[in-house]
Design a protein around this motif. Sequence first.
Motif: not given
Ligand code: FAD
Length: 469
Positions: A67-75, A140-142, A150-152
Motif C-alpha cells: 500500500v503506497p502512502q504519502g501524507g496520509n490525508t486521503g479521505l 499531503c504529498t505530490v 486532487a482538486g482543491g
Molecule cells: P495519501 O492519503 O497518503 O494517499 C492517498 C491515496 O494515494 C492512497 O490510495 C495511496 O495508496 C495513494 N498514494 C499515495 N502516494 C502514492 C504514490 N507515491 N504512488 C502511488 N500511490 C500513492 N482533496 C482534494 O482533492 N481537494 C481538497 O480540497 C481536499 N481537501 C482536503 C482537506 C483536508 C483537511 C484533508 C485532510 C484532505 C483533503 N483532501 C482534498 C483529500 C486529498 O485526497 C488529500 O489531501 C491528498 O490529495 C492526498 O495526498 P496524501 O499524500 O496525503 O495521500
Amino acid sequence: MNASALLTELRAAVGEAQVLQGETCAPYELDWRKRWRGQALAVVRPGSTEEVAAIVRACASHGASLVPQGGNTGLVGGGIPDASGQQILLSLQRMNRIRAIDAANLTMTVEAGCVLQTAQQAAEAEGLLFALSLAAEGTCTVGGNLATNAGGTQVLRYGNARELCLGMEVVTATGEVWHGLSGLRKDNTGYDLRDLFVGSEGTLGVITAATLKLHPLPAGQLTALAACADLGAAVALLALARRHAGAGLTGFEAMNAFSMNLVRRHLPALPQPLAASPWTVLLELSSSEGEAHANALLERLLGEALELGLIQDASVAQSLAQARALWQLRESIPLAQGQEGLNIKHDISLPISAIPAFCASTEAALLQLVPGARLVNFGHLGDGNLHFNVQAPEGEDPARFLREQEPAVNAIVYGAVQAHGGSISAEHGIGQLKREELAARKDPVALQLMRHIKKALDPQGLFNPNRML
Ligand code: FAD
Ligand code: ZN
C-alpha cells in the motif's frame, strides 16, 4: 508467505532503521478521519527510486501486497493497510527532494513524497506558481495528490492535479522503473500512460517523481465574501464573475448557513465579517497587471451583483492577512464539522446548472428520511463540486446515526447524483469508502475496461488490492 525472509530482504534493501514494526507503525495504520485502522506487516520507508524498485521486487517474489502512502490525508481509506497484518505499507515521505526547476519551460520535477506546500514554496522562490492548493497542503504529498487526482480551490482556473502534471516516474509491478519525467506539452506517441497513473490511487504502480506544470505568479490578488439569498443566486453570481473576470477568476467557493454556523460554534475566534445568510460565497480574483486592476474588476463585479440582487452584502479583504482569514473560514469547515461529530460525507460533482435543483430536492428527501438532519453543504461551486455532508440531528449520537442511516442516506444522495448526470466522487477518489458504490453505479463497460487495465499492469494484484476495484 515467508514473512521473515521478506523482512530480511526489505532490511537489506532500505536499511534496518527504515523498516518499522509494532507500535511505531500506528500513525501509518490509521486514516486521517480516524474511521479505518489497519495493521501492516511492516512500514518501509525508501529513500530513492531504486529502493522502491527493490521493495516491489521483494514483495512480488514473496506474494506480499503493498500500500503506497504519502501524507496520509486521503479521505476514502485508500492509503492505509487492511487488517490482515500481511501487507507492506510503503511510505514515500523520505523521497521529498525538489529535483529541478526549469523556469523557461515553466516546469518543476519533484519526488513523490515532497509535501505540497514545499513544492509551492519552491516554485514561489523562483517567482512562479504551482497552482494546486488544498487545505491539507501542509501535510499531503505530490505523489498522493497525483494518485488521487486532487482538486482543491483553484481548479476552475488551473485544473486539477491531472492537468498540472506533464511527466512521471513510476515503479511498476515488475519492479522496473518507467522513466517518464518529460516536461513536454505535446507528445502524441501512443497511449497516455501518465494519465493512467493519475487517479489510480496506488492500484497500478508507485509514483516516485513527477514533472509539474508551473504558471507565472499573479501580480495582484483579491479575496471577498458575498452573502447570497439562495443557491440560484450563487450560481448566477458565478456566471457574472466569469463574464467580468474571465481567467482572472481563480476561486469560487460556496458555503451554506449551517457550515458557517459550525465554524462560528467550534472556532469562535475566527472573525466572520458578514451576518449569517443562506449562502456565503468566497471569491478570489487574480490579475497579471496588479492589485489595482484586480480591485477595479472586483468592484465592478460586486457593484453589478448588488444591483441585480444576486448578493445582499459583501466584504473585501483589505490585506493579505484579511484574505488569509477569509480563506481560513472556508478551510475550517472540515475541522468544525469534525468537532461536531462524524457525519455522512459525499464528495460529488454535478453540472453547475443542475446544482440548485439537485440541492433542493435532495435536501427535502433527506429531511423526510431523517427529520432534523443537518446538511453541511459547501465546496468548490466554480467546479460544480459540493461536499454534501449529512450531520445527525442536534443532540443525536453521531456514531448511531452513521450506523443506522448511512446506507439510506447514500441511496438518496447518490441516486439523485446519478439522476442529475453527476459523479459520486469529484476529487477524493474511491478507496474503500466508495468501492461498492462504484461497482454499482459506474458504467459496466467502463468498469470492465478498468479491471482489464488493472490485470495488465498488476497481474499479481500487488498494489493496493481491494481498493477502488
Ligand atoms: P495519501 O492519503 O497518503 O494517499 C492517498 C491515496 O494515494 C492512497 O490510495 C495511496 O495508496 C495513494 N498514494 C499515495 N502516494 C502514492 C504514490 N507515491 N504512488 C502511488 N500511490 C500513492 N482533496 C482534494 O482533492 N481537494 C481538497 O480540497 C481536499 N481537501 C482536503 C482537506 C483536508 C483537511 C484533508 C485532510 C484532505 C483533503 N483532501 C482534498 C483529500 C486529498 O485526497 C488529500 O489531501 C491528498 O490529495 C492526498 O495526498 P496524501 O499524500 O496525503 O495521500
Ligand atoms: Zn474539496
